[in-house]
Write a protein that holds these residues in place. Structure first.
Motif, PDB file in Angstrom:
ATOM      1  N   GLU A   1     -52.050 -27.501 -26.405  1.00 32.65           N
ATOM      2  CA  GLU A   1     -51.736 -26.250 -27.102  1.00 32.65           C
ATOM      3  C   GLU A   1     -51.598 -25.060 -26.146  1.00 32.65           C
ATOM      4  O   GLU A   1     -51.994 -23.943 -26.460  1.00 32.65           O
ATOM      5  CB  GLU A   1     -52.772 -25.946 -28.192  1.00 32.65           C
ATOM      6  CG  GLU A   1     -52.802 -26.999 -29.278  1.00 32.65           C
ATOM      7  CD  GLU A   1     -53.582 -26.568 -30.491  1.00 32.65           C
ATOM      8  OE1 GLU A   1     -53.164 -25.587 -31.122  1.00 32.65           O
ATOM      9  OE2 GLU A   1     -54.606 -27.214 -30.792  1.00 32.65           O
ATOM     10  N   THR A   2     -51.004 -25.303 -24.980  1.00 40.59           N
ATOM     11  CA  THR A   2     -50.854 -24.240 -23.979  1.00 40.59           C
ATOM     12  C   THR A   2     -49.395 -23.954 -23.621  1.00 40.59           C
ATOM     13  O   THR A   2     -49.075 -22.860 -23.187  1.00 40.59           O
ATOM     14  CB  THR A   2     -51.599 -24.605 -22.684  1.00 40.59           C
ATOM     15  OG1 THR A   2     -51.122 -25.876 -22.211  1.00 40.59           O
ATOM     16  CG2 THR A   2     -53.101 -24.653 -22.895  1.00 40.59           C
ATOM     17  N   HIS A   3     -48.524 -24.932 -23.776  1.00 39.53           N
ATOM     18  CA  HIS A   3     -47.123 -24.814 -23.371  1.00 39.53           C
ATOM     19  C   HIS A   3     -46.214 -25.195 -24.542  1.00 39.53           C
ATOM     20  O   HIS A   3     -46.362 -26.280 -25.102  1.00 39.53           O
ATOM     21  CB  HIS A   3     -46.818 -25.751 -22.200  1.00 39.53           C
ATOM     22  CG  HIS A   3     -47.528 -25.400 -20.937  1.00 39.53           C
ATOM     23  ND1 HIS A   3     -48.880 -25.596 -20.766  1.00 39.53           N
ATOM     24  CD2 HIS A   3     -47.067 -24.865 -19.786  1.00 39.53           C
ATOM     25  CE1 HIS A   3     -49.218 -25.201 -19.548  1.00 39.53           C
ATOM     26  NE2 HIS A   3     -48.146 -24.751 -18.936  1.00 39.53           N
ATOM     27  N   TYR A   4     -45.277 -24.312 -24.872  1.00 36.12           N
ATOM     28  CA  TYR A   4     -44.402 -24.539 -26.022  1.00 36.12           C
ATOM     29  C   TYR A   4     -42.951 -24.211 -25.687  1.00 36.12           C
ATOM     30  O   TYR A   4     -42.673 -23.356 -24.846  1.00 36.12           O
ATOM     31  CB  TYR A   4     -44.829 -23.661 -27.207  1.00 36.12           C
ATOM     32  CG  TYR A   4     -46.127 -24.098 -27.812  1.00 36.12           C
ATOM     33  CD1 TYR A   4     -46.151 -24.940 -28.910  1.00 36.12           C
ATOM     34  CD2 TYR A   4     -47.336 -23.694 -27.267  1.00 36.12           C
ATOM     35  CE1 TYR A   4     -47.348 -25.370 -29.453  1.00 36.12           C
ATOM     36  CE2 TYR A   4     -48.539 -24.114 -27.797  1.00 36.12           C
ATOM     37  CZ  TYR A   4     -48.537 -24.953 -28.894  1.00 36.12           C
ATOM     38  OH  TYR A   4     -49.734 -25.383 -29.427  1.00 36.12           O
ATOM     39  N   SER A   5     -42.052 -24.889 -26.386  1.00 38.68           N
ATOM     40  CA  SER A   5     -40.631 -24.543 -26.393  1.00 38.68           C
ATOM     41  C   SER A   5     -40.333 -23.937 -27.753  1.00 38.68           C
ATOM     42  O   SER A   5     -40.788 -24.466 -28.780  1.00 38.68           O
ATOM     43  CB  SER A   5     -39.762 -25.786 -26.196  1.00 38.68           C
ATOM     44  OG  SER A   5     -39.960 -26.334 -24.928  1.00 38.68           O
ATOM     45  N   VAL A   6     -39.564 -22.848 -27.744  1.00 35.26           N
ATOM     46  CA  VAL A   6     -39.211 -22.162 -28.985  1.00 35.26           C
ATOM     47  C   VAL A   6     -37.701 -21.938 -29.019  1.00 35.26           C
ATOM     48  O   VAL A   6     -37.123 -21.418 -28.065  1.00 35.26           O
ATOM     49  CB  VAL A   6     -39.940 -20.800 -29.092  1.00 35.26           C
ATOM     50  CG1 VAL A   6     -39.447 -20.012 -30.301  1.00 35.26           C
ATOM     51  CG2 VAL A   6     -41.448 -20.993 -29.152  1.00 35.26           C
ATOM     52  N   LEU A   7     -37.093 -22.358 -30.105  1.00 28.96           N
ATOM     53  CA  LEU A   7     -35.703 -22.034 -30.402  1.00 28.96           C
ATOM     54  C   LEU A   7     -35.735 -21.099 -31.597  1.00 28.96           C
ATOM     55  O   LEU A   7     -36.294 -21.457 -32.646  1.00 28.96           O
ATOM     56  CB  LEU A   7     -34.898 -23.293 -30.746  1.00 28.96           C
ATOM     57  CG  LEU A   7     -33.510 -23.046 -31.338  1.00 28.96           C
ATOM     58  CD1 LEU A   7     -32.612 -22.327 -30.347  1.00 28.96           C
ATOM     59  CD2 LEU A   7     -32.891 -24.346 -31.795  1.00 28.96           C
TER      60      LEU A   7
ATOM     61  N   ALA B   1     -53.508 -14.118 -25.504  1.00 30.62           N
ATOM     62  CA  ALA B   1     -54.891 -13.725 -25.222  1.00 30.62           C
ATOM     63  C   ALA B   1     -55.859 -14.873 -25.519  1.00 30.62           C
ATOM     64  O   ALA B   1     -56.946 -14.935 -24.932  1.00 30.62           O
ATOM     65  CB  ALA B   1     -55.272 -12.497 -26.048  1.00 30.62           C
ATOM     66  N   GLY B   2     -55.454 -15.800 -26.387  1.00 33.76           N
ATOM     67  CA  GLY B   2     -56.319 -16.900 -26.789  1.00 33.76           C
ATOM     68  C   GLY B   2     -56.041 -18.225 -26.107  1.00 33.76           C
ATOM     69  O   GLY B   2     -56.518 -19.254 -26.557  1.00 33.76           O
ATOM     70  N   GLY B   3     -55.230 -18.228 -25.045  1.00 30.86           N
ATOM     71  CA  GLY B   3     -55.037 -19.456 -24.279  1.00 30.86           C
ATOM     72  C   GLY B   3     -53.623 -19.981 -24.184  1.00 30.86           C
ATOM     73  O   GLY B   3     -53.366 -20.925 -23.437  1.00 30.86           O
ATOM     74  N   LEU B   4     -52.680 -19.408 -24.935  1.00 27.14           N
ATOM     75  CA  LEU B   4     -51.286 -19.799 -24.765  1.00 27.14           C
ATOM     76  C   LEU B   4     -50.875 -19.419 -23.352  1.00 27.14           C
ATOM     77  O   LEU B   4     -51.110 -18.289 -22.919  1.00 27.14           O
ATOM     78  CB  LEU B   4     -50.402 -19.082 -25.792  1.00 27.14           C
ATOM     79  CG  LEU B   4     -48.890 -19.295 -25.673  1.00 27.14           C
ATOM     80  CD1 LEU B   4     -48.533 -20.767 -25.826  1.00 27.14           C
ATOM     81  CD2 LEU B   4     -48.165 -18.450 -26.711  1.00 27.14           C
ATOM     82  N   HIS B   5     -50.285 -20.359 -22.630  1.00 26.41           N
ATOM     83  CA  HIS B   5     -49.970 -20.115 -21.224  1.00 26.41           C
ATOM     84  C   HIS B   5     -48.484 -19.864 -20.976  1.00 26.41           C
ATOM     85  O   HIS B   5     -48.132 -18.997 -20.192  1.00 26.41           O
ATOM     86  CB  HIS B   5     -50.439 -21.285 -20.366  1.00 26.41           C
ATOM     87  CG  HIS B   5     -50.148 -21.128 -18.918  1.00 26.41           C
ATOM     88  ND1 HIS B   5     -50.818 -20.221 -18.123  1.00 26.41           N
ATOM     89  CD2 HIS B   5     -49.251 -21.736 -18.120  1.00 26.41           C
ATOM     90  CE1 HIS B   5     -50.342 -20.290 -16.892  1.00 26.41           C
ATOM     91  NE2 HIS B   5     -49.392 -21.201 -16.869  1.00 26.41           N
ATOM     92  N   ALA B   6     -47.611 -20.639 -21.628  1.00 26.42           N
ATOM     93  CA  ALA B   6     -46.191 -20.535 -21.288  1.00 26.42           C
ATOM     94  C   ALA B   6     -45.305 -20.871 -22.480  1.00 26.42           C
ATOM     95  O   ALA B   6     -45.630 -21.727 -23.294  1.00 26.42           O
ATOM     96  CB  ALA B   6     -45.872 -21.473 -20.132  1.00 26.42           C
ATOM     97  N   LEU B   7     -44.153 -20.209 -22.507  1.00 30.01           N
ATOM     98  CA  LEU B   7     -43.124 -20.471 -23.505  1.00 30.01           C
ATOM     99  C   LEU B   7     -41.795 -20.710 -22.805  1.00 30.01           C
ATOM    100  O   LEU B   7     -41.442 -19.972 -21.880  1.00 30.01           O
ATOM    101  CB  LEU B   7     -42.937 -19.259 -24.426  1.00 30.01           C
ATOM    102  CG  LEU B   7     -44.073 -18.870 -25.350  1.00 30.01           C
ATOM    103  CD1 LEU B   7     -43.734 -17.560 -26.044  1.00 30.01           C
ATOM    104  CD2 LEU B   7     -44.334 -19.961 -26.365  1.00 30.01           C
ATOM    105  N   ALA B   8     -41.074 -21.712 -23.242  1.00 27.73           N
ATOM    106  CA  ALA B   8     -39.683 -21.900 -22.845  1.00 27.73           C
ATOM    107  C   ALA B   8     -38.874 -21.401 -24.040  1.00 27.73           C
ATOM    108  O   ALA B   8     -38.932 -21.988 -25.125  1.00 27.73           O
ATOM    109  CB  ALA B   8     -39.395 -23.367 -22.571  1.00 27.73           C
TER     110      ALA B   8
END
Length: 91
Positions: free
Chosen positions: A41-47, A74-81
């Motif tokens: 739950e740290t790296h996500y892809s978003v379209l 702020a709660g741990g999400l690190h990266a978004l593509a």
């Protein structure tokens, strides 16, 4: 979807009223990398396709999404593509 993916989806839906929204947890592909957590739950892809992006450049779109997800970062999400399009660009 994971709990964070659900929250990301809800926040982006509320902020951008998208015509299309896909949120994919890519955390498993980043295991061992910076910002990766054992539970994922740290790296996500978003379209995201939204009228809100009409007239905005790529940087402004990205900033708007990051602002909408500030609590998640702020709660741990690190990266978004990010793939962010106005409807006319979505084809």
């Amino acid at each position: 979807m994971s709990p964070r993916a659900d929250r990301i989806h809800a926040a982006l839906n509320q902020r951008f009223a998208p015509l299309r929204l896909e949120v994919v947890d890519d955390s498993h592909r980043h295991a061992g990398h910076a910002g990766a957590a054992p539970g994922g739950e740290t790296h996500y892809s978003v379209l995201l396709v939204s009228e809100a992006f009409t007239g905005m450049n790529r940087v402004a779109r990205s900033r708007a999404v990051h602002e909408a997800l500030a609590t998640e970062f702020a709660g741990g999400l690190h990266a978004l593509a990010l793939t962010l399009r106005a409807p006319a660009e979505a084809g």
